[in-house]
Scaffold this motif. Structure first.
Motif, short mmCIF file in Angstrom:
data_model
loop_
_atom_site.label_atom_id
_atom_site.label_comp_id
_atom_site.label_asym_id
_atom_site.label_seq_id
_atom_site.Cartn_x
_atom_site.Cartn_y
_atom_site.Cartn_z
N ILE A 277 -16.02 37.85 -15.29
CA ILE A 277 -15.32 37.32 -16.47
C ILE A 277 -15.06 38.49 -17.40
N ASP A 278 -13.80 38.74 -17.71
CA ASP A 278 -13.40 39.93 -18.47
C ASP A 278 -13.08 39.53 -19.90
N GLU A 279 -13.89 40.01 -20.85
CA GLU A 279 -13.69 39.68 -22.26
C GLU A 279 -12.60 40.54 -22.91
N ASN A 280 -12.01 41.47 -22.18
CA ASN A 280 -10.93 42.29 -22.71
C ASN A 280 -9.57 41.63 -22.55
N MET A 281 -9.54 40.47 -21.97
CA MET A 281 -8.27 39.76 -21.76
C MET A 281 -8.53 38.26 -21.87
N ALA A 282 -7.49 37.48 -21.64
CA ALA A 282 -7.66 36.03 -21.69
C ALA A 282 -8.72 35.60 -20.68
N ILE A 283 -9.64 34.75 -21.12
CA ILE A 283 -10.76 34.38 -20.27
C ILE A 283 -10.29 33.51 -19.11
N GLU A 284 -10.61 33.97 -17.91
CA GLU A 284 -10.30 33.23 -16.70
C GLU A 284 -11.55 33.08 -15.86
N ALA A 285 -11.59 32.04 -15.06
CA ALA A 285 -12.70 31.83 -14.14
C ALA A 285 -12.12 31.64 -12.74
N GLU A 286 -12.57 32.48 -11.82
CA GLU A 286 -12.05 32.44 -10.46
C GLU A 286 -13.21 32.50 -9.46
N ILE A 287 -13.19 31.59 -8.51
CA ILE A 287 -14.22 31.47 -7.49
C ILE A 287 -13.67 32.01 -6.17
N VAL A 288 -14.52 32.73 -5.43
CA VAL A 288 -14.19 33.15 -4.07
C VAL A 288 -15.25 32.60 -3.13
N ILE A 289 -14.80 31.97 -2.05
CA ILE A 289 -15.69 31.44 -1.02
C ILE A 289 -15.25 32.00 0.32
N CYS A 290 -16.20 32.57 1.07
CA CYS A 290 -15.86 33.22 2.35
C CYS A 290 -16.79 32.74 3.46
N GLY A 291 -16.21 32.66 4.65
CA GLY A 291 -16.99 32.40 5.86
C GLY A 291 -17.42 30.96 5.98
N GLY A 292 -18.31 30.73 6.92
CA GLY A 292 -18.76 29.39 7.24
C GLY A 292 -18.59 29.12 8.73
N ALA A 293 -18.90 27.92 9.14
CA ALA A 293 -18.78 27.54 10.55
C ALA A 293 -17.92 26.30 10.66
N PRO A 294 -17.11 26.20 11.72
CA PRO A 294 -16.24 25.03 11.88
C PRO A 294 -17.02 23.73 11.95
N ARG A 295 -16.36 22.66 11.63
CA ARG A 295 -16.99 21.35 11.69
C ARG A 295 -17.46 21.08 13.12
N GLY A 296 -18.66 20.60 13.25
CA GLY A 296 -19.23 20.35 14.56
C GLY A 296 -19.96 21.52 15.17
N ALA A 297 -19.92 22.69 14.51
CA ALA A 297 -20.54 23.88 15.09
C ALA A 297 -22.05 23.72 15.23
N TYR A 298 -22.67 23.01 14.30
CA TYR A 298 -24.13 22.81 14.35
C TYR A 298 -24.51 22.03 15.60
#
Length: 551
Positions: A277-298
């Motif tokens: 979160i950068d206080e030097n500019m307009a406040i934005e919130a951004e989420i990154v989600i990476c990876g995982g396993a396909p449905r049924g992989a378990y």
């Protein structure tokens, strides 16, 4: 003298370009992809959970219900537990305190079962550790750092209102900790409790979203939770996410499902971060989600069919009026990867496997090469593959950021008990550190060193700090950042966040020192009270972190 000045100028120019252009274009710029160093061949336990404390010591622990560890408790101490499913009398440790500065460790005494538990650091710097399995599923454990070698766990069995096994914790702006979910627990509660016996403000509070996101393999355990700048919580489970107003127990908004419909939570076990979160500019919130396993992989892995993990990453700017996911692909598919914010604002993805899923014996093809993701890089050059570790880190491995900029990595035990022989991936009791490229020797002339900084920062109040650096490039490549240390387990770095503080003025003090006027974080929603590592970053090279307390 003029030749020396010319040489330094050319070196500065070269390094400046190295630091702002990706390592794929100039591969020599990033120190050959970082370096791995073995710190301890064995600490006696396999680090399933880790938390860095403000005295630069790390609490690490495993579980208590698999039998003896490889580390004895001191002075003939033993744990007597009639409810333990493996060993009623246990004279071995299942937790340690690791000293980063001396590279040494000592055993700690934990009584109740910590298997697949959760945690957060309180505003006073204590680790508040919650839940687990069996006799630990409603327990709260507190570890308060001290200068002596006598501090240990203090436990409160039965404190929680519900069983918290695979739950997620998040520190809140008022200093409380919210504990969300757990296996077959579709609710949340708070620590500490409201001691008023007629009050219901501690919970539990029903959260239907957790029930709706449960599928045949569950895939909604250890939900991803991030405190947003507006004070609400981003909660992600399976493929869906919401903004939760926990004060009024209502869902403010439901975001679109992530487009690549692979589940991301345990046991599919992707990972997530809230970008700085950068206080030097307009406040934005951004989420990154990476990876995982396909449905049924378990289910497939249980039958011996190890499905390839997901290579996709999704970015969601939740502060937009109409947020939408933007998808990217990692260079390596990965499940059970740990995503950590580096002091530069880049993200490292480390540990995990390329095939299968989380669970005992359910992962194959270890991914030993970390990947660094640069959120602000051009779309074609955001990912860089780093040097490989000699040690595979599979199920029950973990990683945390240290104040010196290294990444501490430990754990890996994909077996029901400790197993060191006749298996493809033996239980790993070691600790190692990955030094990202910014720590390579050629960058040292550009690495700032903090000379002085206030230890207490007040919300919205100005403060100053002084640093020096051998070769100073420009005011334009300076930033000051605070990073909250994470409680990391099961591919989830709970409570980690970074705030880029507002930089007001730079003053130069001959011969090579510099004074910065900075403003503390503007609100407790942006930076909840507690301890943070403060870094000065100069041309992409961070200083060592100095501990500060926000109150």
């Amino acid at each position: 003298m003029s030749n020396l000045f010319l040489l330094i100028s050319l070196l500065s120019l070269l390094m400046f370009h190295c630091l702002i252009i990706t390592s794929e274009i100039f591969p020599f710029c990033y120190g050959q992809g970082g370096e791995w160093h073995l710190l301890q061949p064995s600490v006696g336990i396999s680090a399933m959970h880790m938390q860095l404390l403000p005295n630069n010591k790390v609490v690490a622990f495993d579980r208590t219900d698999f039998g003896p560890s490889n580390l004895s408790l001191p002075e003939g101490r033993c744990r007597y537990d009639a409810y333990d499913t493996a060993l009623k009398v246990d004279c071995t440790a299942h937790s340690i305190l690791y000293d980063v500065e001396t590279n040494s460790f000592r055993p700690l005494m934990v009584q109740t079962d910590t298997w697949c538990s959760s945690g957060a650091m309180s505003p006073n710097g204590s680790l508040i550790q919650t839940g687990g399995f069996n006799d630990g599923d409603r327990a709260v454990r507190v570890f308060t750092p001290c200068d002596a070698n006598s501090c240990d766990w203090v436990e409160y069995p039965g404190y929680l209102s519900q069983r918290r096994w695979y739950a997620t914790n998040q520190i809140l702006p008022d200093g409380r900790i919210i504990i969300i979910g757990g296996r077959r627990e579709f609710n949340y509660e708070f620590y500490p409790k409201n001691e008023d016996p007629y009050s219901t403000s501690s919970g539990p509070f029903w959260l239907r979203f957790l029930l709706e996101t449960r599928d045949e393999s569950e895939n909604n355990l250890y939900p991803f939770v991030h405190l947003l700048p507006d004070g609400n919580l981003f909660v992600f489970a399976n493929t869906r996410s919401i903004s939760l107003d926990y004060n009024h127990n209502r869902v403010v908004k439901e975001f679109p499902p992530i487009p690549v419909s692979d589940p991301r939570n345990y046991p599919s076990s992707g990972s997530s971060v809230l970008l700085p979160i950068d206080e030097n500019m307009a406040i934005e919130a951004e989420i990154v989600i990476c990876g995982g396993a396909p449905r049924g992989a378990y289910t497939q892995a249980g039958r011996g069919n190890f499905v390839r993990a997901s290579s996709s990453c999704g970015r969601l700017r939740v502060s937009d009026e109409n947020p939408r996911w933007v998808m990217e692909d990692m260079p390596i598919a990965r499940v059970m990867g740990d995503m950590l914010l580096l002091p530069t604002g880049d993200v490292i993805i480390v540990n995990g496997v390329e095939c299968g899923t989380a669970g005992w014996e359910l992962g194959q093809s270890p991914v030993t090469r970390p990947v660094i993701y640069r959120p602000n890089g051009s779309l074609d050059w955001r990912f860089s593959v780093m040097s490989a570790s000699p040690r595979p880190r599979l199920y029950h491995s973990t990683a945390i950021l240290l104040a010196d900029g290294r990444v501490l990595v430990g754990g890996s035990n994909p077996h029901r008990y400790y197993n060191f022989t006749d298996v493809d991936y033996p239980t790993d009791l070691s600790l190692e550190a990955f030094s990202p490229p910014y720590l390579s020797v050629e960058h040292r002339p550009f690495q700032p060193q903090i000379s002085s900084v206030n230890e207490i920062l007040m919300l919205g109040q100005p403060f100053s700090l002084t640093f020096w650096v051998p070769l100073y490039l420009s005011d334009d490549v300076l930033s000051v950042r605070i990073v909250a240390p994470s409680f990391t387990t099961h591919s989830l770095a709970m409570n980690q966040r970074m705030v880029v503080l507002k930089l007001v003025r730079v003053s130069h003090l001959p011969p090579d020192s510099h004074n910065l006027n900075v403003v503390g974080p503007s609100t407790a929603e942006i930076a909840p009270p507690g301890y943070y590592m403060l870094f000065v970053v100069h041309a992409g090279i961070p200083s060592w972190g100095s501990w500060v307390k926000i109150q």
